[in-house]
Design an enzyme around this catalytic site. Structure first.
Site, PDB file in Angstrom:
ATOM      1  N   CYS A  41      34.313  44.318  40.149  1.00 42.68           N
ATOM      2  CA  CYS A  41      34.363  44.200  38.691  1.00 42.68           C
ATOM      3  C   CYS A  41      32.940  43.950  38.182  1.00 42.68           C
ATOM      4  CB  CYS A  41      35.331  43.109  38.242  1.00 42.68           C
ATOM      5  SG  CYS A  41      35.084  41.496  39.024  1.00 42.68           S
ATOM      6  N   LYS A  75      46.223  42.765  42.276  1.00 48.60           N
ATOM      7  CA  LYS A  75      46.210  44.157  42.753  1.00 48.60           C
ATOM      8  C   LYS A  75      47.200  44.341  43.906  1.00 48.60           C
ATOM      9  CE  LYS A  75      41.446  45.160  41.318  1.00 48.60           C
ATOM     10  NZ  LYS A  75      41.083  43.793  40.864  1.00 48.60           N
TER      11      LYS A  75
END
Length: 394
Positions: A335, A217
């Site tokens: 997640c 990310k």
């Protein structure tokens, strides 16, 4: 290898995976690779067949089994009865099946986890669980610091969720491609790409990725910043953080790294206190949204371990609140699809923090921003994520 020898090899690997799930050891992929490193006689077809059988068993057994053999027997009886004929003994095959021998229980997940997922999905729980246990596709992120999605010539389809994502058709060894070596593409799930894009990091900002890991990310944030501003990747895992350095060079991204001491993070981040425009908190979590890639994670999670994740997530949000400037943003990402790790953590944090308010984020369906984002394999076709936005008001 004979078919029965393949079954025994799968049982041996499953035994190691069960032990690792119970004791906190290595991931299934790593354990399978280690097994074959000492068995060079196994050809590529054998290794592929054994690996596929192992993952079929893991996906079909939700509760952690007592042994690899009990998992294999339960999978065979429920999904592939022909495997039972291979329990024939011999030099390399599994011992014959004995009537009444203990077997694992087939199912998508432990009952206590299914109950929590029903709070998220309601009547759609069974369909969402099925999607969570399907095989994951291979997604690529196009590095907009160097190219555009239209310029990449790979057998892949655009992913509607995010304009940097490509979904590969069929099998592809990405690391052999010139586009990979030139830093034009990275392997990254479309949901992970969306999470980075939802941060809306801008050129010239000071941005901290607080739990950067290997930096997937972080690299996506660098691209949205256009190479302008200050981007810091921080993590407590030295080995994972080191993986970011060559990736950043390949991508043409300038990224500072900070190694953190757990519980004493401000010793390394003190100069950033009250100085960040954006802090991404990609917090450690149960990983329920990544079961397609790591189905053995269902065997690792316990209620006590989940409680520890929730406590750590709240602690990291409090840390982030001290690092953003007034008007600065926090994007909280896990997640996980469990409500207690998503809106539960955000609600508890807001109840305890007077100077932070909710901040609407990019809507994955388009249109007006939304107060929270939930991505799932069954709805968006990507890994499962929860995203929550926050803004410091003073």
């Amino acid at each position: 290898m004979t078919p029965s020898a393949r079954v025994q090899a799968a049982i041996d690997c499953l035994d190691a995976i069960v032990h690792a799930a119970r004791e906190g050891g290595a991931a299934a992929d790593t354990l399978i690779a280690r097994y074959f490193q000492t068995r060079r006689y196994a050809g590529s077809k054998d290794r592929r067949a054994v690996r596929e059988l192992i993952y079929a068993v893991i996906r079909s057994i939700g509760e952690r089994p007592a042994t690899g053999r009990s998992a294999m027997l339960a999978h065979a009886r429920a999904h592939d009865p022909a495997l039972l004929d291979l329990f024939e003994g011999g030099t390399h095959g599994p011992a014959p099946h004995v009537e009444g021998e203990p077997e694992a229980r087939p199912g998508p997940a432990p009952a206590w986890l299914i109950e929590r997922l029903r709070r998220r999905f309601g009547a759609d729980t069974d369909a969402q669980l099925a999607a969570l246990l399907d095989r994951a596709p291979l997604d690529l992120r196009v590095n907009t610091l160097k190219t555009t999605r239209d310029a990449i010539e790979i057998d892949a389809d655009p992913v509607p969720l995010i304009d940097t994502a490509l979904r590969v058709r069929g099998d592809l060894n990405v690391e052999t491609l010139p586009a990979f070596h030139d830093g034009l593409i990275e392997v990254q799930d479309a949901g992970s790409q969306f999470a980075a894009a939802a941060c809306e990091a801008k050129p010239g900002e000071t941005v901290l990725d607080l739990c950067a890991g290997a930096g997937g990310k972080t690299l996506a944030l660098a691209a949205t910043m256009g190479g302008e501003g200050r981007l810091i990747a921080a993590d407590t895992d030295r080995a994972r953080l080191r993986q970011l350095e060559p990736r950043a060079v390949r991508a043409g991204a300038e990224i500072e790294t900070r190694l953190l001491n757990p519980g004493k993070e401000m010793a390394a981040l003190g100069d950033l206190q009250g100085a960040c425009d954006l802090v991404l908190v990609d917090a450690p979590c149960s990983g329920t949204g990544t079961w397609r890639r790591n189905p053995e994670a269902r065997w690792r999670l316990t209620p006590d371990r989940l409680a520890r994740f929730v406590a750590e997530q709240g602690r990291l949000l409090k840390l982030a609140a001290g690092l953003v400037k007034p008007g600065g943003r926090i994007v909280y990402v896990v997640c996980s699809l469990l409500p207690e790790e998503g809106e539960g953590v955000v609600a508890d944090f807001l109840a305890q923090t007077a100077d932070v308010n909710p901040l609407p984020l990019r809507n994955p369906l388009g249109g007006a921003p939304v107060s929270k984002v939930v991505l799932t394999p069954g709805t968006q076709g990507c890994d499962g994520f929860f995203l929550g936005g926050l803004i410091r008001i003073c």
